[in-house]
Motif scaffolding. Structure first.
Motif, PDB file in Angstrom:
ATOM      1  N   LEU A   1       5.268  13.091   9.271  1.00  0.00           N
ATOM      2  CA  LEU A   1       5.017  13.492  10.653  1.00  0.00           C
ATOM      3  C   LEU A   1       6.244  13.275  11.525  1.00  0.00           C
ATOM      4  O   LEU A   1       6.559  14.092  12.384  1.00  0.00           O
ATOM      5  CB  LEU A   1       3.835  12.691  11.214  1.00  0.00           C
ATOM      6  N   LEU A   2       6.977  12.166  11.285  1.00  0.00           N
ATOM      7  CA  LEU A   2       8.160  11.896  12.101  1.00  0.00           C
ATOM      8  C   LEU A   2       9.232  12.946  11.877  1.00  0.00           C
ATOM      9  O   LEU A   2       9.875  13.411  12.810  1.00  0.00           O
ATOM     10  CB  LEU A   2       8.730  10.516  11.754  1.00  0.00           C
ATOM     11  N   CYS A   3       9.452  13.291  10.586  1.00  0.00           N
ATOM     12  CA  CYS A   3      10.563  14.183  10.281  1.00  0.00           C
ATOM     13  C   CYS A   3      10.187  15.644  10.435  1.00  0.00           C
ATOM     14  O   CYS A   3      11.019  16.523  10.213  1.00  0.00           O
ATOM     15  CB  CYS A   3      11.061  13.933   8.854  1.00  0.00           C
ATOM     16  N   GLY A   4       8.944  15.908  10.775  1.00  0.00           N
ATOM     17  CA  GLY A   4       8.563  17.288  11.015  1.00  0.00           C
ATOM     18  C   GLY A   4       8.611  18.160   9.786  1.00  0.00           C
ATOM     19  O   GLY A   4       8.945  19.328   9.857  1.00  0.00           O
ATOM     20  N   ARG A   5       8.302  17.607   8.627  1.00  0.00           N
ATOM     21  CA  ARG A   5       8.253  18.404   7.402  1.00  0.00           C
ATOM     22  C   ARG A   5       6.808  18.557   6.998  1.00  0.00           C
ATOM     23  O   ARG A   5       5.931  17.887   7.520  1.00  0.00           O
ATOM     24  CB  ARG A   5       9.018  17.688   6.270  1.00  0.00           C
ATOM     25  N   ASP A   6       6.532  19.448   6.020  1.00  0.00           N
ATOM     26  CA  ASP A   6       5.150  19.435   5.539  1.00  0.00           C
ATOM     27  C   ASP A   6       4.997  18.873   4.141  1.00  0.00           C
ATOM     28  O   ASP A   6       3.918  18.939   3.565  1.00  0.00           O
ATOM     29  CB  ASP A   6       4.482  20.811   5.651  1.00  0.00           C
ATOM     30  N   THR A   7       6.062  18.330   3.587  1.00  0.00           N
ATOM     31  CA  THR A   7       5.911  17.557   2.344  1.00  0.00           C
ATOM     32  C   THR A   7       6.553  16.194   2.576  1.00  0.00           C
ATOM     33  O   THR A   7       7.454  16.081   3.398  1.00  0.00           O
ATOM     34  CB  THR A   7       6.608  18.249   1.172  1.00  0.00           C
ATOM     35  N   PRO A   8       6.101  15.162   1.879  1.00  0.00           N
ATOM     36  CA  PRO A   8       6.606  13.818   2.181  1.00  0.00           C
ATOM     37  C   PRO A   8       8.086  13.679   1.831  1.00  0.00           C
ATOM     38  O   PRO A   8       8.468  13.919   0.685  1.00  0.00           O
ATOM     39  CB  PRO A   8       5.749  12.903   1.293  1.00  0.00           C
ATOM     40  N   PRO A   9       8.896  13.297   2.794  1.00  0.00           N
ATOM     41  CA  PRO A   9      10.317  13.079   2.477  1.00  0.00           C
ATOM     42  C   PRO A   9      10.508  11.744   1.789  1.00  0.00           C
ATOM     43  O   PRO A   9       9.874  10.758   2.161  1.00  0.00           O
ATOM     44  CB  PRO A   9      10.969  13.077   3.868  1.00  0.00           C
ATOM     45  N   ILE A  10      11.355  11.723   0.765  1.00  0.00           N
ATOM     46  CA  ILE A  10      11.407  10.537  -0.092  1.00  0.00           C
ATOM     47  C   ILE A  10      12.093   9.359   0.573  1.00  0.00           C
ATOM     48  O   ILE A  10      11.541   8.265   0.685  1.00  0.00           O
ATOM     49  CB  ILE A  10      12.110  10.879  -1.411  1.00  0.00           C
ATOM     50  N   VAL A  11      13.319   9.589   1.043  1.00  0.00           N
ATOM     51  CA  VAL A  11      14.080   8.459   1.578  1.00  0.00           C
ATOM     52  C   VAL A  11      13.426   7.929   2.852  1.00  0.00           C
ATOM     53  O   VAL A  11      13.304   6.717   3.053  1.00  0.00           O
ATOM     54  CB  VAL A  11      15.535   8.895   1.841  1.00  0.00           C
ATOM     55  N   ALA A  12      12.960   8.842   3.703  1.00  0.00           N
ATOM     56  CA  ALA A  12      12.326   8.407   4.948  1.00  0.00           C
ATOM     57  C   ALA A  12      11.055   7.612   4.650  1.00  0.00           C
ATOM     58  O   ALA A  12      10.754   6.629   5.332  1.00  0.00           O
ATOM     59  CB  ALA A  12      12.023   9.612   5.830  1.00  0.00           C
ATOM     60  N   SER A  13      10.294   8.024   3.611  1.00  0.00           N
ATOM     61  CA  SER A  13       9.095   7.264   3.243  1.00  0.00           C
ATOM     62  C   SER A  13       9.482   5.856   2.826  1.00  0.00           C
ATOM     63  O   SER A  13       8.825   4.882   3.201  1.00  0.00           O
ATOM     64  CB  SER A  13       8.357   7.922   2.083  1.00  0.00           C
ATOM     65  N   GLY A  14      10.532   5.759   2.028  1.00  0.00           N
ATOM     66  CA  GLY A  14      10.966   4.435   1.596  1.00  0.00           C
ATOM     67  C   GLY A  14      11.360   3.565   2.774  1.00  0.00           C
ATOM     68  O   GLY A  14      10.967   2.398   2.865  1.00  0.00           O
ATOM     69  N   LEU A  15      12.114   4.150   3.711  1.00  0.00           N
ATOM     70  CA  LEU A  15      12.555   3.360   4.862  1.00  0.00           C
ATOM     71  C   LEU A  15      11.369   2.937   5.718  1.00  0.00           C
ATOM     72  O   LEU A  15      11.305   1.808   6.212  1.00  0.00           O
ATOM     73  CB  LEU A  15      13.547   4.172   5.695  1.00  0.00           C
ATOM     74  N   PHE A  16      10.412   3.853   5.887  1.00  0.00           N
ATOM     75  CA  PHE A  16       9.246   3.469   6.693  1.00  0.00           C
ATOM     76  C   PHE A  16       8.431   2.387   5.997  1.00  0.00           C
ATOM     77  O   PHE A  16       7.909   1.472   6.640  1.00  0.00           O
ATOM     78  CB  PHE A  16       8.359   4.672   6.989  1.00  0.00           C
ATOM     79  N   GLY A  17       8.300   2.498   4.666  1.00  0.00           N
ATOM     80  CA  GLY A  17       7.579   1.468   3.924  1.00  0.00           C
ATOM     81  C   GLY A  17       8.220   0.105   4.121  1.00  0.00           C
ATOM     82  O   GLY A  17       7.530  -0.900   4.330  1.00  0.00           O
ATOM     83  N   ALA A  18       9.573   0.087   4.091  1.00  0.00           N
ATOM     84  CA  ALA A  18      10.273  -1.179   4.298  1.00  0.00           C
ATOM     85  C   ALA A  18       9.986  -1.722   5.690  1.00  0.00           C
ATOM     86  O   ALA A  18       9.675  -2.909   5.871  1.00  0.00           O
ATOM     87  CB  ALA A  18      11.774  -0.977   4.083  1.00  0.00           C
ATOM     88  N   SER A  19      10.082  -0.848   6.702  1.00  0.00           N
ATOM     89  CA  SER A  19       9.821  -1.295   8.075  1.00  0.00           C
ATOM     90  C   SER A  19       8.400  -1.815   8.213  1.00  0.00           C
ATOM     91  O   SER A  19       8.157  -2.840   8.869  1.00  0.00           O
ATOM     92  CB  SER A  19      10.025  -0.153   9.073  1.00  0.00           C
ATOM     93  N   LEU A  20       7.446  -1.086   7.611  1.00  0.00           N
ATOM     94  CA  LEU A  20       6.044  -1.479   7.734  1.00  0.00           C
ATOM     95  C   LEU A  20       5.805  -2.859   7.139  1.00  0.00           C
ATOM     96  O   LEU A  20       5.158  -3.716   7.748  1.00  0.00           O
ATOM     97  CB  LEU A  20       5.167  -0.443   7.026  1.00  0.00           C
TER      98      LEU A  20
END
Lengths: 362, 343
Positions: A299-318
């Motif tokens: 949702l943040l990156c405005g894509r319709d498939t999950p972005p890999i690196v951004a997911s990893g970074l968000f997981g770390a932040s979470l």
């Protein structure tokens, strides 16, 4: 010759070319990935400053960058707190990436390694070691000697293989995958419950503590394997993204574009299982990070498939945020997995209510 | 004039009833304490008179009357309740994956139990059951509201994953209770496993009216359920008040699942597997599926309990565990044989 961002040959799709490689230049995706990286760094600084010897985040950043600081500050940061913070970052990233891979392969935005039963397999193996390991012979004795993390790894892999075998029918049907995951999870949960009733109360408490998933027993020896795996996989992310851009079109279109669908699906699932297994072995089954991170990143990156690196970074932040919250706000220090499970479950319920059942399916 | 199909199904019902009666006798005869086979005949004949006797001299007869008789009755009651609840959930949500456990109802009961123990220090079996009943009913309301908000729940994935989400939240809260006090853990780890041992007749007599009324209502809603499964629009045009029928169905499911969980703890798999097992015998007609599920559930639970008593003599394996070990392979076989179809 290196071209960077060139004129858009296709309207609204400027290309980013470096040597022989090219990709579509997506400013929002790029910017938010950078923002997430900065957020992760800031949260690290906060996390390293927490504890009985508080250090302000700015001072932590100063110490890390300039390698200055007094001896006691060095001791506190690098020997005491760095393992925990590093484990949080690495486990969060591994879970986030594993979640995005699983969702892309299962082509369902509600899939995750937890629901596929991989973490339950790791839990069952670990509980078996904790409860039975002390003083048993044979296979269990060997397993207990290599320790809980390795047992978790083996349990996760075995479960991953079992689910693949059950769900495979000329390709992977997402429904059957989830179903197999549910059945195997239920069986493993029965095993775990059985072991918990037959254990001494001490063993049962230890096992339950581990099952909740926490960072309190983080150490360098547990963090390093996760670091190793992520470092090894990092160069592959670009190739994985390339393959995924075909996979998300569905198996028929992907095959038509020349992709070997079955092997790519198998490989991506293997990577997802490896990452989830390593994460669980380092910090126990931390729930729902793998489910939420791909969604928020998407949702943040405005894509319709999950972005890999951004997911990893968000997981770390979470995970870092959850850890900071358990250390500061809650009156009793509870395992971080409880917080992520509770918040994650509520978020999933919200997702279910608000989503239009958009599966990435043909 | 009874058609061949009906005759076949009636015979099936009779066969199940026979199995159930046999199961009763086996359950009274066998257990952790080995009673010599020669004495069994005489002992079993003495049971009816011993039931009303104030004291029983023979230790074997005492075991049968005080431990195995309540256990057998409770096993049949819980099995029938769970089997029917499973068939009803699968019918109302049009979802072959639904089961009280998967939908989080049993976690609601467990949370109520741990809460009552931690905060109010309730430890009597009867009071615990009462709290579990309340918790299960509350969780039912939440789960079905979720199904209502996401549409008609016709996507199997949505309800299953919604149940998983509710389970996660409830289990996290339960873990919070359990980890902060090891007494809570000690209490909960035996509850969670699901067992019909150690329950006495007072619990049976309390649960019996609830389950009987709910079962009767369920059997009466069989025809309505058949019509509902044609689709909401067709059902409405045929004169069925769909909302009222669904609400009644929910109430029945809640009563059955709550009573069963309150009595025996969270027993997984029975509600999920029984409808799949009997559907080849009954076809899609709910007037047959519901009674078959009730009998089938009772039979399966009773035999699983007998097995649990015999496998690890002189100890016992709880019925919840035996069911999972037996149910999972059966279901896996179903999956690999393409018997499970996404609706």
């Amino acid at each position: 010759m290196i071209h960077t961002i060139s004129h858009a040959r296709v309207p609204s799709r400027p290309a980013l070319r470096i040597g022989r490689f090219s990709t579509v230049w997506r400013p929002r995706h790029f910017l938010f990935s950078i923002a997430l990286a900065i957020l992760t760094g800031a949260l690290c600084a906060v996390s390293l400053g927490l504890g009985d010897y508080p250090i302000s985040p700015l001072r932590v950043a100063d110490i890390l960058i300039t390698n200055g600081g007094s001896r006691i500050e060095h001791l506190v940061i690098f020997d005491w707190r760095m393992p925990r913070t590093l484990t949080a970052v690495l486990v969060g990233s591994a879970l986030g990436i594993s979640g995005s891979l699983t969702q892309s392969v299962a082509r369902n935005p509600l899939a995750s390694p937890d629901i596929l039963g991989i973490t339950t397999g790791a839990s069952a193996a670990s509980v078996a070691v904790i409860v039975l390991g002390s003083g048993s012979s044979g296979a269990l004795g060997w397993l207990s000697s290599v320790g809980v993390p390795v047992a978790a790894l083996l349990g996760a892999f075995t479960t991953g293989i079992a689910i693949w075998v059950l769900a495979y029918r000329r390709g992977i049907d997402p429904f059957r995958l989830v179903l197999a995951g549910i059945v195997i999870s239920a069986l493993l949960t029965a095993i775990i419950n059985f072991l918990l009733t037959r254990a001494t109360l001490d063993d049962a408490t230890n096992a339950h503590m581990w099952l909740a998933g926490g960072l309190s027993s983080a150490s360098w020896s547990r963090a390093l394997p996760v670091l190793g795996i992520i470092v090894v996989l990092a160069p592959l992310f670009a190739w994985i993204t390339f393959q995924l851009s075909a996979s998300v079109l569905g198996p028929d279109l992907a095959r038509g574009l020349g992709q070997n669908v079955t092997s790519i699906q198998a490989l991506l699932l293997v990577l997802a299982v490896v990452l989830a297994a390593i994460a669980v072995s380092a910090a126990g089954p931390i729930g729902f990070v793998a489910l939420i991170s791909p969604h928020v990143a998407r949702l943040l990156c405005g894509r319709d498939t999950p972005p890999i690196v951004a997911s990893g970074l968000f997981g770390a932040s979470l995970l870092l945020t959850a850890d900071i919250v358990t250390q500061t706000w809650l009156p009793v220090e509870l395992p971080v997995g409880l917080l992520t499970s509770a918040v994650g479950g509520l978020f999933l319920i919200y997702l279910l209510i608000s989503t239009n059942r958009r599966t990435i399916t043909a | 004039m009874i058609s061949t199909i009906h005759r076949g199904r009636l015979i099936g019902l009779l066969a199940l009833t026979t199995l159930l009666t046999l199961g009763c006798l086996l359950s009274l005869a066998f257990g952790a304490r080995a009673i010599p086979l020669g004495d069994l005949g005489g002992l079993l004949r003495d049971v009816p008179s011993a039931l009303s006797a104030p004291t029983i001299a023979d230790p074997n007869l005492q075991v049968i009357v005080e431990y195995r008789w309540p256990r057998t009755l409770i096993g049949m009651l819980v099995g029938a309740a769970l089997g029917t609840a499973g068939a009803l959930i699968q019918g109302h949500t049009r979802n072959r994956l639904a089961d009280p456990g998967i939908l989080g109802i049993t976690s609601g009961a467990s949370l109520a139990v741990v809460f009552s123990f931690a905060v109010f220090h309730i430890s009597s079996m009867w009071a615990t059951s009462a709290w579990a009943f309340g918790g299960a009913c509350l969780a039912t309301i939440v789960v079905f509201s979720l199904a209502a908000f996401t549409g008609d729940g016709s996507n199997p994935m949505t309800l299953v994953l919604g149940g998983a989400a509710l389970n996660a939240v409830l289990l996290a809260v339960i873990s919070a209770f359990v980890l902060t006090d090891s007494d809570n853990l000690d209490r909960m780890r035996f509850w969670t496993v699901g067992s019909i041992a150690g329950r006495d007749m007072s619990i049976f007599w309390t649960a019996l009216p609830i389950v009987l009324i709910a079962l009767l209502l369920a059997l009466m809603t069989g025809p309505t359920l058949n019509v509902l499964n044609l689709g909401d629009d067709v059902a409405t045009s045929l004169g069925v008040h769909t909302v009222r029928a669904r609400i009644l169905g929910m109430v029945i499911i809640a009563l059955l699942a709550a009573a069963a969980t309150a009595t025996a703890g969270p027993i997984a798999f029975l509600g999920l597997v029984i409808p799949h097992l009997i559907r080849p015998l009954t076809g899609p007609d709910y007037r047959w599926i519901l009674p078959y599920s009730a009998l089938g559930g009772a039979v399966l639970l009773l035999y699983a309990d007998i097995l649990g008593r015999l496998i690890t003599r002189p100890g016992e394996l709880e019925v919840g565990i035996v069911l999972a070990f037996v149910g999972a392979p059966i279901f896996i076989w179903f999956i690999t044989r393409d018997r499970v179809v996404a609706l």
